[in-house]
Write an enzyme that holds these catalytic residues in place. Structure first.
Site, PDB file in Angstrom:
ATOM      1  NE  ARG A  23      37.517 -22.598   6.573  1.00 43.21           N
ATOM      2  CZ  ARG A  23      38.686 -22.679   5.946  1.00 43.21           C
ATOM      3  NH1 ARG A  23      38.823 -22.241   4.721  1.00 43.21           N
ATOM      4  NH2 ARG A  23      39.735 -23.188   6.565  1.00 43.21           N
ATOM      5  CG  ASN A  87      38.396 -20.111  -1.383  1.00 37.07           C
ATOM      6  OD1 ASN A  87      39.259 -20.384  -0.567  1.00 37.07           O
ATOM      7  ND2 ASN A  87      37.439 -19.228  -1.128  1.00 37.07           N
ATOM      8  CG  ASP A 103      38.870 -25.486  -0.528  1.00 34.31           C
ATOM      9  OD1 ASP A 103      39.985 -26.039  -0.574  1.00 34.31           O
ATOM     10  OD2 ASP A 103      38.732 -24.283  -0.267  1.00 34.31           O
ATOM     11  CG  ASP A 105      43.647 -28.962  -0.970  1.00 26.64           C
ATOM     12  OD1 ASP A 105      42.910 -29.016   0.025  1.00 26.64           O
ATOM     13  OD2 ASP A 105      43.860 -29.934  -1.699  1.00 26.64           O
ATOM     14  CG  ASP A 107      43.271 -21.093  -0.913  1.00 26.43           C
ATOM     15  OD1 ASP A 107      42.124 -21.299  -1.340  1.00 26.43           O
ATOM     16  OD2 ASP A 107      43.750 -21.687   0.071  1.00 26.43           O
ATOM     17  CG  ASP A 120      46.985 -23.078   1.370  1.00 25.19           C
ATOM     18  OD1 ASP A 120      47.847 -22.898   2.249  1.00 25.19           O
ATOM     19  OD2 ASP A 120      45.877 -22.519   1.387  1.00 25.19           O
ATOM     20  CD  GLU A 123      45.266 -27.219   2.792  1.00 27.48           C
ATOM     21  OE1 GLU A 123      44.066 -27.481   2.940  1.00 27.48           O
ATOM     22  OE2 GLU A 123      45.746 -26.101   3.030  1.00 27.48           O
TER      23      GLU A 123
END
Length: 175
Positions: A23, A87, A103, A105, A107, A120, A123
């Site tokens: 991102r 994050n 990152d 995943d 959060d 998450d 994830e």
């Protein structure tokens, strides 16, 4: 690391463990930049996802990055209070192109009353297998969750009362 001057803008890039771009936040104004800590501000900026999708943030935000901890914190200023999005990822680096981090995943979303929710985990489990996260990374991240929860409950660092408001006032003078 050489940092941009206060008032200048930078791009923020997050990557995944496999080095793919995750991102990009187009424009964050530097409010404080040292080798240990970067504080930035932005308002309704464009965010580009790795799949090409773009979206615009909905509110002003103060961003807190640290070189000593495996997290960064975004304080989002909304009508009903300050929400925080934390994050979990590597400490930041800065290379003249952008501020960058990996990152991982997980959060934590923090609400104005300082209650929080870990997000998450599913994830994280999928990506851990897909990208072969080392066991040491998981140990660091689980320890970091505990550290962040402690910061939240102690209202430390970016969670300190007045922190986001103070830096938002500085942001308004540099727009």
């Amino acid at each position: 690391m050489k940092f941009p001057m206060v008032g200048s803008t930078i791009e923020v890039q997050s990557y995944k463990h496999n080095a793919t771009l995750h991102r990009v936040w187009e424009e964050t104004v530097i409010l404080k930049g040292t080798t240990q800590e970067v504080i930035g501000g932005n308002d309704r900026i464009i965010v580009q996802e790795s799949d090409g999708r773009q979206w615009r943030t909905r509110e002003p935000a103060i961003c807190y990055f640290t070189a000593n901890h495996w997290f960064n914190v975004i304080g989002m200023i909304r009508n009903d209070g300050i929400y925080y999005y934390c994050n979990l990822g590597t400490p930041f680096t800065y290379d003249q192109e952008a501020l960058k981090y990996i990152d991982y995943d997980l959060d934590i979303k923090v609400f104005p009353d300082m209650t929080y929710k870990l997000l998450d985990e599913d994830e994280f489990a999928v990506h851990k297998k897909q990208m072969n996260y080392p066991d040491e990374v998981e140990v660091i991240l689980r320890r970091t969750v505990d550290e962040l929860v402690s910061w939240i409950s102690q209202q430390k660092g970016p969670f300190e009362p007045g922190f986001v408001e103070y830096w938002y006032e500085r942001f308004l003078t540099h727009r």
